[in-house]
Design an enzyme around this catalytic site. Structure first.
Site, PDB file in Angstrom:
ATOM      1  N   SER A 178       0.849  -1.181   0.000  1.00 29.78           N
ATOM      2  CA  SER A 178       0.000   0.000   0.000  1.00 29.78           C
ATOM      3  C   SER A 178       0.888   1.234   0.000  1.00 29.78           C
ATOM      4  O   SER A 178       2.045   1.180   0.427  1.00 29.78           O
ATOM      5  CB  SER A 178      -0.896   0.002   1.240  1.00 29.78           C
ATOM      6  OG  SER A 178      -1.555   1.253   1.407  1.00 29.78           O
TER       7      SER A 178
ATOM      8  N   TYR B  67      -2.633  -0.881  10.387  1.00 31.97           N
ATOM      9  CA  TYR B  67      -2.493  -1.048   8.941  1.00 31.97           C
ATOM     10  C   TYR B  67      -1.147  -0.516   8.454  1.00 31.97           C
ATOM     11  O   TYR B  67      -0.441  -1.179   7.688  1.00 31.97           O
ATOM     12  CB  TYR B  67      -3.637  -0.335   8.233  1.00 31.97           C
ATOM     13  CG  TYR B  67      -3.738  -0.647   6.757  1.00 31.97           C
ATOM     14  CD1 TYR B  67      -4.316  -1.842   6.328  1.00 31.97           C
ATOM     15  CD2 TYR B  67      -3.256   0.239   5.803  1.00 31.97           C
ATOM     16  CE1 TYR B  67      -4.419  -2.145   4.983  1.00 31.97           C
ATOM     17  CE2 TYR B  67      -3.352  -0.050   4.451  1.00 31.97           C
ATOM     18  CZ  TYR B  67      -3.929  -1.253   4.045  1.00 31.97           C
ATOM     19  OH  TYR B  67      -4.011  -1.536   2.701  1.00 31.97           O
TER      20      TYR B  67
END
Length: 334
Positions: free
Chosen positions: A191, A204
């Site tokens: 990501s 995350y």
């Protein structure tokens, strides 16, 4: 008895030889550096040559989700045989059915990536029932969607286990066969939040930073062992419109400049990078800018930039959505 020291000219000769070796290695490094930069510039403007993966055995984790399903269909279009892993058996089988309609062989397995034993057991079944995996796409990902101090420990652990720890177990399960054949390709879907961070999604960000670090270290290891037949690709997309981060918003005046990515566009861009054996891709390319500024600018300058863009509070609407779903008894498992 007197011990005579080595002649002074011998020491000078050794020093001169070492200096010459360093100079030659430096020149070779500069040549490699120049070639790499020029090659990257050329690939930016010219369509890269894409490899064939017809007949390759490709394993995709998180295949029942939005991106995993699209990856499966894109690999199927290229003629790859598929092994699909997901913890949601029904969603995974739906992906398998769609891929089979494209005329490829598909094997679906229900696997819990939070459990190391589940990964190793399923990997053994794949080797026995299907064969050696030559393309590994680590796509599965989850997020807790809670503030750190309000998030149950088991949800934090789940994010780290799926997004980061599973990469270790997956690689240990399938890399030996790739090394034996000096052939394979490992894809890590990380990501943009593995390159720079934002507030309120500590689990995350930590997991994706870990994924990026793992992938880069693994790539260096393969290069050091001169296993040139095993390729790696790191995929770092901006927020993809799959519902995983529903509600996340930057400053409204800038949303048209950096809108959430369409899932199909994200996967197609990723596939081009994979088939071109590109080592890393940020989607969109605009994401390279915050990646660079994070490293080059002082901390306070990055904070000022984040605040201007609304990046410091962009996750608050997303967290509020998760809280509302939790209160209503409908917690989305991404």
């Amino acid at each position: 008895m007197t011990i005579q020291s080595a002649p002074h000219h011998t020491t000078n000769f050794s020093l001169a030889a070492s200096t010459m070796i360093i100079i030659v290695d430096l020149l070779l490094m500069l040549i490699d550096l120049t070639y790499a930069i020029l090659a990257a510039v050329v690939q930016t403007f010219l369509r890269p040559r894409l490899k064939s993966i017809d007949g390759e055995l490709c394993l995709i984790t998180g295949a029942g989700g939005a991106l995993g399903r699209l990856f499966a269909l894109e690999f199927a279009k290229e003629g790859a045989r598929l092994v699909l892993w997901d913890c949601n058996a029904a969603a995974n089988e739906r992906t398998a059915q769609l891929a089979r309609e494209l005329g490829v062989k598909v094997h679906a397995y229900t696997v819990d990536l939070t459990r190391r034993e589940s990964i190793y057991e399923a990997a053994g079944r794949v080797r026995t029932e299907v064969g050696d995996v030559s393309m590994l796409v680590n796509n599965a990902g989850v997020v807790a969607g809670r503030r750190l101090l309000e998030c149950p420990d088991e949800l934090l652990e789940r994010t780290l286990l799926v997004n980061c720890h599973a990469l270790f177990w997956m690689t240990k399960a399938f890399l030996p066969q790739m090394k034996a054949n000096n052939h394979g390709h490992i894809v890590t879907v990380a990501s943009a939040l593995g390159l720079f961070s934002t507030a309120c999604v500590e689990d995350y960000c930590a997991s994706k930073f870990g994924a990026v670090g793992f992938h880069e270290s693994l790539t260096h290891e393969l290069l050091a062992e001169e296993l040139d037949g095993i390729k790696t690709t790191l995929v770092c997309p901006y927020i993809v419109d799959t519902g995983m981060f529903a509600g996340c918003e930057i400053r409204k005046e800038l949303r048209s400049l950096i809108p959430p990515l369409e899932p199909l566009y994200t996967v197609q861009q990723s596939m081009t990078a994979i088939l071109a054996e590109q080592q890393m891709i940020c989607i969109p390319r605009l994401m390279y800018i915050p990646f660079l500024t994070r490293a080059l600018l002082p901390w306070d300058a990055n904070v000022a930039t984040y605040r201007f863009m609304g990046g410091d509070k962009c996750m608050l609407p997303f967290i509020k959505n998760v809280e509302q779903r939790t209160c209503n008894g409908h917690v989305k498992s991404s």
